[in-house]
Design an enzyme around this catalytic site. Structure first.
Site, PDB file in Angstrom:
ATOM      1  CB  CYS A 174      27.755 -21.524 -50.725  1.00  0.00           C
ATOM      2  SG  CYS A 174      26.747 -20.048 -50.794  1.00  0.00           S
TER       3      CYS A 174
HETATM    4  C1  BEZ Z   1      28.968 -17.216 -48.562  1.00  0.00           C
HETATM    5  O1  BEZ Z   1      28.511 -18.241 -49.022  1.00  0.00           O
HETATM    6  O2  BEZ Z   1      29.962 -17.230 -47.849  1.00  0.00           O
HETATM    7  C2  BEZ Z   1      28.325 -15.884 -48.821  1.00  0.00           C
HETATM    8  C3  BEZ Z   1      27.668 -15.671 -50.017  1.00  0.00           C
HETATM    9  C4  BEZ Z   1      27.096 -14.425 -50.258  1.00  0.00           C
HETATM   10  C5  BEZ Z   1      27.153 -13.448 -49.297  1.00  0.00           C
HETATM   11  C6  BEZ Z   1      27.792 -13.697 -48.076  1.00  0.00           C
HETATM   12  C7  BEZ Z   1      28.385 -14.923 -47.833  1.00  0.00           C
END
Ligand code: BEZ
Length: 209
Positions: free
Chosen positions: A45
């Site tokens: 994200c």
């Molecule tokens: C991420 O943004 O890295 C992420 C968020 C939730 C699950 C897996 C990755």
């Protein structure tokens, strides 16, 4: 409620990092790139938020407003934005919806319980100035989105609206476009005086500038 391409994007009023917004009023005459995230302070994200911020001129030149969402609070979002700017060489200026109660995420079907009951998957809605949903994409939590594709599909949608054309596989700006089958040759002569290549009666390529 399940949403489809062609539906009016549901309106909502909610707190964001830039104050409370009424979505339809906030979007005004712009297109919207509305994209959800599982959570603040997560690695994928963070890269997506930074990328969107770095592409701000590309979105603005297409009359597109980005609107992020994650299922955390405004206070958490504000701290996260500082991190995004620090780590992603970015200056994030677009609002992020604080959907801690999942109201918007549920309305837009961004919660996929097989993945998580409380965090949104990576949804994309491209919404036009008439508030119509024009594109929907859904990515899992562990795969970051392709922002070249997001800009490409916005270009394709805007070109299609302007010239009444469709775009072929892997179309890029400047490539030939397709005359849709709904436009018969007699009408096509008026709309496309530059002519076209007819590979098949249903497969006609033309050029637009
Ligand atoms: C991420 O943004 O890295 C992420 C968020 C939730 C699950 C897996 C990755």
């Amino acid at each position: 409620m399940s949403l489809h391409i062609g539906d009016t994007a549901p309106n909502f009023t909610i707190a964001t990092t830039q104050g409370e917004i009424d979505f339809h009023k906030w979007s005004g005459d712009s297109w919207v790139f509305f994209f959800s995230h599982p959570a603040d302070f997560t690695p994928v994200c963070t890269t997506e938020m930074g990328k969107t911020a770095r592409l701000s001129k590309e979105f603005a030149s297409r009359n597109v407003k980005p609107l992020g969402l994650s299922t955390d609070t405004v206070a958490e979002h504000m701290k996260w934005i500082a991190d995004v700017n620090d780590t992603q060489n970015a200056d994030l200026q677009f609002p992020i919806v604080a959907d801690a109660d999942l109201v918007v995420s549920k309305t837009y079907d961004m919660i996929h319980p097989g993945e998580s009951k409380t965090e949104a998957v990576r949804s994309v809605f491209i919404i036009d100035p008439n508030k119509k949903i024009r594109l929907m994409l859904t990515y899992p939590m562990n795969v970051g989105r392709n922002f070249d594709e997001i800009l490409r599909v916005i270009d394709a949608l805007q070109l299609a609206d302007k010239y009444r054309v469709a775009t072929p596989a892997d179309w890029r700006p400047g490539d030939k476009v397709i005359i849709p089958p709904s436009i018969k040759n007699a009408e096509a002569e008026d709309i496309f005086p530059q002519g076209w290549d007819e590979i098949r009666p249903y497969l006609r390529f033309t050029e637009v500038k």
